[in-house]
Design an enzyme around this catalytic site. Structure first.
Site, PDB file in Angstrom:
ATOM      1  N   GLY A  39       2.199   3.289 -26.551  1.00  0.00           N
ATOM      2  CA  GLY A  39       3.462   2.745 -26.054  1.00  0.00           C
ATOM      3  C   GLY A  39       3.212   1.276 -25.812  1.00  0.00           C
ATOM      4  O   GLY A  39       2.546   0.919 -24.847  1.00  0.00           O
ATOM      5  N   GLN A 232      -4.341   2.373 -27.670  1.00  0.00           N
ATOM      6  CA  GLN A 232      -5.246   2.955 -26.661  1.00  0.00           C
ATOM      7  C   GLN A 232      -6.281   1.908 -26.206  1.00  0.00           C
ATOM      8  O   GLN A 232      -5.991   0.726 -26.254  1.00  0.00           O
ATOM      9  CB  GLN A 232      -5.914   4.228 -27.183  1.00  0.00           C
ATOM     10  CG  GLN A 232      -4.968   5.429 -27.319  1.00  0.00           C
ATOM     11  CD  GLN A 232      -4.069   5.394 -28.537  1.00  0.00           C
ATOM     12  OE1 GLN A 232      -4.511   5.214 -29.652  1.00  0.00           O
ATOM     13  NE2 GLN A 232      -2.778   5.569 -28.337  1.00  0.00           N
TER      14      GLN A 232
HETATM   15  P1  GDP Z   1      -0.030  -1.755 -24.179  1.00  0.00           P
HETATM   16  O1  GDP Z   1       0.039  -0.282 -24.390  1.00  0.00           O
HETATM   17  O2  GDP Z   1      -1.431  -2.259 -24.065  1.00  0.00           O
HETATM   18  O3  GDP Z   1       0.758  -2.547 -25.198  1.00  0.00           O
HETATM   19  O4  GDP Z   1       0.646  -2.016 -22.754  1.00  0.00           O
HETATM   20  P2  GDP Z   1       2.000  -1.326 -22.193  1.00  0.00           P
HETATM   21  O5  GDP Z   1       3.161  -1.961 -22.861  1.00  0.00           O
HETATM   22  O6  GDP Z   1       1.904   0.145 -22.211  1.00  0.00           O
HETATM   23  O7  GDP Z   1       1.894  -1.716 -20.662  1.00  0.00           O
HETATM   24  C1  GDP Z   1       1.842  -3.042 -20.235  1.00  0.00           C
HETATM   25  C2  GDP Z   1       3.042  -3.312 -19.326  1.00  0.00           C
HETATM   26  O8  GDP Z   1       2.823  -4.498 -18.598  1.00  0.00           O
HETATM   27  C3  GDP Z   1       4.332  -3.545 -20.082  1.00  0.00           C
HETATM   28  O9  GDP Z   1       5.406  -3.150 -19.298  1.00  0.00           O
HETATM   29  C4  GDP Z   1       4.329  -5.060 -20.287  1.00  0.00           C
HETATM   30  O10 GDP Z   1       5.618  -5.598 -20.474  1.00  0.00           O
HETATM   31  C5  GDP Z   1       3.744  -5.514 -18.996  1.00  0.00           C
HETATM   32  N1  GDP Z   1       2.946  -6.733 -19.041  1.00  0.00           N
HETATM   33  C6  GDP Z   1       2.129  -7.178 -20.031  1.00  0.00           C
HETATM   34  N2  GDP Z   1       1.480  -8.304 -19.628  1.00  0.00           N
HETATM   35  C7  GDP Z   1       1.880  -8.542 -18.360  1.00  0.00           C
HETATM   36  C8  GDP Z   1       1.551  -9.556 -17.380  1.00  0.00           C
HETATM   37  O11 GDP Z   1       0.728 -10.426 -17.590  1.00  0.00           O
HETATM   38  N3  GDP Z   1       2.185  -9.453 -16.172  1.00  0.00           N
HETATM   39  C9  GDP Z   1       3.084  -8.458 -15.890  1.00  0.00           C
HETATM   40  N4  GDP Z   1       3.646  -8.441 -14.687  1.00  0.00           N
HETATM   41  N5  GDP Z   1       3.408  -7.513 -16.786  1.00  0.00           N
HETATM   42  C10 GDP Z   1       2.809  -7.560 -17.986  1.00  0.00           C
HETATM   43  P1  IMO Z   2      -1.486   2.501 -25.473  1.00  0.00           P
HETATM   44  O1  IMO Z   2      -1.642   2.164 -26.949  1.00  0.00           O
HETATM   45  C1  IMO Z   2      -2.968   4.810 -22.095  1.00  0.00           C
HETATM   46  C2  IMO Z   2      -4.470   8.843 -22.966  1.00  0.00           C
HETATM   47  C3  IMO Z   2      -3.686  10.035 -22.484  1.00  0.00           C
HETATM   48  C4  IMO Z   2      -4.810  11.026 -22.271  1.00  0.00           C
HETATM   49  C5  IMO Z   2      -5.756  10.712 -23.436  1.00  0.00           C
HETATM   50  C6  IMO Z   2      -5.566  11.621 -24.649  1.00  0.00           C
HETATM   51  O2  IMO Z   2      -0.092   2.412 -24.983  1.00  0.00           O
HETATM   52  O3  IMO Z   2      -2.463   1.723 -24.659  1.00  0.00           O
HETATM   53  P2  IMO Z   2      -3.715  11.794 -26.533  1.00  0.00           P
HETATM   54  O4  IMO Z   2      -2.245  12.067 -26.444  1.00  0.00           O
HETATM   55  O5  IMO Z   2      -4.058  10.510 -27.200  1.00  0.00           O
HETATM   56  O6  IMO Z   2      -4.490  12.946 -27.110  1.00  0.00           O
HETATM   57  O7  IMO Z   2      -4.195  11.690 -24.996  1.00  0.00           O
HETATM   58  O8  IMO Z   2      -5.498   9.371 -23.787  1.00  0.00           O
HETATM   59  N1  IMO Z   2      -3.694   7.881 -23.786  1.00  0.00           N
HETATM   60  C7  IMO Z   2      -3.318   6.670 -23.375  1.00  0.00           C
HETATM   61  N2  IMO Z   2      -3.447   6.069 -22.176  1.00  0.00           N
HETATM   62  N3  IMO Z   2      -2.401   4.146 -23.123  1.00  0.00           N
HETATM   63  C8  IMO Z   2      -2.279   4.729 -24.330  1.00  0.00           C
HETATM   64  O9  IMO Z   2      -1.851   4.067 -25.428  1.00  0.00           O
HETATM   65  C9  IMO Z   2      -2.707   6.066 -24.488  1.00  0.00           C
HETATM   66  N4  IMO Z   2      -2.713   6.929 -25.523  1.00  0.00           N
HETATM   67  C10 IMO Z   2      -3.334   8.044 -25.085  1.00  0.00           C
HETATM   68  O10 IMO Z   2      -3.000   9.756 -21.290  1.00  0.00           O
HETATM   69  O11 IMO Z   2      -5.501  10.737 -21.079  1.00  0.00           O
HETATM   70 MG    MG Z   3       0.901   1.410 -23.553  1.00  0.00          MG
END
Ligand code: GDP
Ligand code: IMO
Ligand code: MG
Length: 461
Positions: A39, A232
């Site tokens: 995500g 991940q």
């Molecule tokens: P990813 O899976 O590594 O792409 O990260 P996610 O999108 O799952 O989670 C990161 C969350 O933090 C998202 O809601 C971003 O919009 C937000 N985010 C990313 N960088 C920053 C930051 O520097 N500060 C804050 N407050 N939010 C951030």
């Molecule tokens: P992004 O790309 C955080 C975690 C799940 C679980 C383990 C295995 O957004 O950083 P799976 O469904 O892959 O078999 O789950 O890995 N997990 C993540 N945790 N960010 C993710 O993706 C994840 N994708 C899987 O919560 O512990």
């Molecule tokens: Mg994510």
């Protein structure tokens, strides 16, 4: 010319935002592992994009490639492309013929196996997307690949072999009644054949399938820059993470070569940027030595680790940082930054630069801590140990930093690195020194403009 974006911790470090930030200089953005368990959030111009399969470069109109190391749920892929179109984008996504397909029974099996494990508190807390069962079939040489969808005879042969096995597994081993499932067609060869044959036709009509290795090599020969978008993170890598609380692929930098069909030389000639969240979050089970506070029902075995008792602070950070899973909406567990984890991550990946995010979220606290080392059986460890059982017994030794004020972060981003409050810079420079990698960017908010850019990767190390 390549730039590889890798999660340094447990996922959700803000990789999507960094791909978007640096994506301007890329022509192609390729994912090399994982599937719709990811995500990735991109926030731009007041719009929030949540991407689970389409590479985040789509927001900037870049060509997206899903490499052979990915697992593809075509239902998700088409839905996501459609919802991006509704937001005014026109995603150009190519899918490797060597990538494996997540079929409906994989999701069912993911759910059932988690249920069974949970009876003994052993569940991983997966995203339920069928990731593990699909990679199992890949390794078991009984998977269905994207290329198989293009040839009805091959598709039927593959399904006729694998589906009865899965039906027997679910009925005879797990004792489930297929006719009572939400999706009984998940175990029906004819129904699956019809749906996935049509998907194959659709992929072919839209010219979406590629030999990723050849496609990316040709792009590079034309002088194009390729960005690799890891999903991940290192500590949930199946080889280098905290097995069995991991995902089933290789988010680490080596995965970029294997998962796309480019030489490791190509990846190593480019830059490898480690994405670090300024603190720590985790969705799902497993140890967390610097944990501040968990969420109800999580990992009973490791409840005693970390402070574990600072629920109030954990809740504060969770709310300030919006720490709820992008895919599942689950509240994330929260901890202080963990250097033994990051040292392991730096060693495995060879970061040429770091992007450290969420510095704004920690603003306003009197003091901020970092787990500098661990104590295990009377010894000091600077890097996390290889077994999860040992890691689960590690006690973190903390280093305390003075906090920094909440400021106008957008103005800081515009002014540059020296405008970051001094105490925050001390915190950042400690991380950079310990990991022996320069700071390329500092995230001070979710938006593209809310980032202090120190260096822009050129694609060559
Ligand atoms: P990813 O899976 O590594 O792409 O990260 P996610 O999108 O799952 O989670 C990161 C969350 O933090 C998202 O809601 C971003 O919009 C937000 N985010 C990313 N960088 C920053 C930051 O520097 N500060 C804050 N407050 N939010 C951030
Ligand atoms: P992004 O790309 C955080 C975690 C799940 C679980 C383990 C295995 O957004 O950083 P799976 O469904 O892959 O078999 O789950 O890995 N997990 C993540 N945790 N960010 C993710 O993706 C994840 N994708 C899987 O919560 O512990
Ligand atoms: Mg994510």
């Amino acid at each position: 010319m390549t730039v590889t974006i890798v999660g340094a911790q447990l996922g959700d470090e803000g990789k999507g935002g960094v791909v978007d930030l640096y994506g301007d200089t890329a022509d192609v953005v390729a994912r090399y592992q994982g599937g719709d368990n990811a995500g990735h959030t991109v926030v731009h111009d007041g719009e929030k994009y949540k991407l689970s399969l389409v590479p985040s470069g789509a927001v900037r109109g870049k060509v997206g490639v899903l490499g052979n190391g990915c697992v593809i749920n075509p239902r998700t892929l088409f839905d996501e492309i459609e919802s991006l179109r509704e937001k005014g984008l026109d995603p150009d996504v190519r899918v490797a013929e060597r990538a494996h397909v997540i079929l409906p029974f994989h999701r069912v099996l993911d759910g059932i196996e988690e249920d069974v494990k949970s009876e003994d508190d052993q569940e991983v807390g997966t995203t339920g997307r069928g990731i593990g069962p699909t990679y199992e079939d890949k390794a078991g040489r009984r998977g269905v690949r994207v290329g198989d969808l293009l040839d009805p005879d091959v598709l039927r042969d593959r399904l006729e072999y694998v589906v009865p096995q899965k039906r027997a597994l679910i009925e005879d081993v797990y004792g489930a009644d297929v006719s009572e499932l939400d999706d009984p067609d998940a175990f029906d060869v004819d129904a699956l054949f019809e749906e996935y044959r049509e998907i194959g036709e659709r992929l072919a009509e839209q010219n979406m399938t590629v030999n990723a290795s050849a496609f990316l090599t040709d792009a590079m020969a034309e002088g194009k820059t390729v960005m690799f978008e890891g999903a991940q993170g290192t500590i949930i890598d199946i080889d280098h993470g905290n097995y069995p609380y991991v995902t089933s692929s290789n988010p680490t930098a080596g995965g970029a070569a294997v998962g796309t069909g480019l030489s490791p030389n190509v990846i190593a000639d480019g830059e490898i940027i480690g994405i670090v969240k300024g603190y720590l979050t985790r969705v799902g089970s497993g140890p967390l030595p610097t944990e501040l506070g968990g969420v109800e029902g999580d990992t009973p075995d490791y409840d005693e680790q970390g402070d574990g008792e600072n629920e109030e602070l954990a809740t504060y950070i969770r709310e300030e940082g919006g720490e709820y899973g992008t895919v599942t909406g689950r509240p994330r567990r929260v901890g202080w930054l963990d250097m033994p984890m990051l040292r392991h991550s730096a060693r495995v990946n060879g970061f040429t630069g770091l992007a450290i995010n969420h510095i704004d979220v920690l603003a306003g606290l009197d003091e901020v801590k970092i787990g500098h080392s661990y104590e295990l059986d009377g010894e000091e460890l600077l890097a996390m140990p290889p077994t999860t059982e040992e890691w689960g017994r590690c006690e973190a030794t903390f280093k305390t930093f003075d906090g920094w004020d909440d400021v106008d972060w957008a103005a800081v981003a515009e002014e540059g690195y020296d405008a970051i409050p001094e105490n925050a810079r001390t915190y950042l420079e400690y991380i950079s020194d310990e990991l022996d990698a320069p700071i390329y960017a500092v995230g001070v908010g979710p938006g593209r403009e809310e980032t202090v850019v120190v260096e822009t990767p050129t694609g060559a190390a």
